[in-house]
Design an enzyme around this catalytic site. Sequence first.
Site: not given
Length: 388
Positions: A130, A134-135, A160-161, A181, A245, A271, A368
């Site tokens: 949101e 964040g995390s 959102i992917t 929770a 994930e 090169r 992260t």
Amino acid sequence: MQRTFYEADHEAYRDTVREFLAREVEPHYQRWEDERLIDRSAWLAAGKAGIVGLAVPEAYGGAGVTDYRFRCVVAEEIARTGVTSFGAGMSLQDDVALPYLIDLGTEEQTQRWLPGMAAGELIGAIAMTEPGTGSDLQGVKTTAVRDGDDWILTGQKTFITNGIHADLVIVVARTDPSAGARGFSLLVVERGMPGFTRGRKLHKVGLAGQDTAELSFDQVRVPGSNLLGTEGKGFLHLMEHLPLERLSIAVASLTGARAAYEWTKHYVFERTAFGAPIGDLQNTRFALAEMLTEIEVTQSHLDRCVLALNAGELTAVDAAKAKWWASELEKRVVDRCVQLHGGYGYMMEYPIGRAYVDTRVHTIYGGTTEIMKEIIGRDIAAGMSAPA
């Protein structure tokens, strides 16, 4: 050192993936990047070729393949060809959204959704983040309130992917504000539900073709039959699925690092500078030696993690270790490879230039690096406080 990770079936599948990418993705990829959106036709082609929806059971139109090594093959070929925006969307479908539906879906839900996802006709997303959280998943403010058999969903999500294309969005919502929770649940919002709107397509630093969006839920009436898993156990469901994930991000990171190394290895011996290939300079050879060693050592560890996942033994802590280490390694390797390319490394027509912007997010999304270290650190502290 010869890698013995794959078997004949995996290499045969690699040929399928490579041919698919050459035919259906690479010729169109630059246009998708310029337009900042992958064509939905690419999803249909991926479904037809068996590139997406691998784990969907055969009864629902999928291949029923749960050996994650096949997904590793896809990741390697996507990295090799540099079509990372396409790969990010496919990974979200196969490694994030689908496992929730396969593991938690009722018979009615799986019959309704899995065939379309296996065919590439339905695209999935998961809405956790949101604007202000964040995390911090426990800081989620999106709420769902019961109204008869339905839920009334209100809130906003961001980053959102697959957010623009998504036909099914697994939304993390607070269903009991007093339960901490234990007060979160997962609700599946479908395209076209009144009150469900998509905001702007976010303009990212990299992964231009991969659609990332803001989503808004304004009094969306979600049928009770779209509750995914158990009411009040949404946070537990998230914790159970985050290791996969995070491992998928680790695999994408390492395959990206290896691709960057391979591009650079060839470049430095083609090169010339000062009358000789720059690969003949000691500094270049040392850089190549260091990168290859780090990649191969990390590959050995990730192979073990994939096999642990296949056996149902990958822990959240081990996934966190793999995720932060591989993504930080990729960041170092890609940066070093840009340097070895010189000015051409800063040009977007070179794959290393695109990799420089596309892969930077790997240390951020999915948790992260700092969050990964906190997970590991808490586990260490818990072990120290446990009785001997």
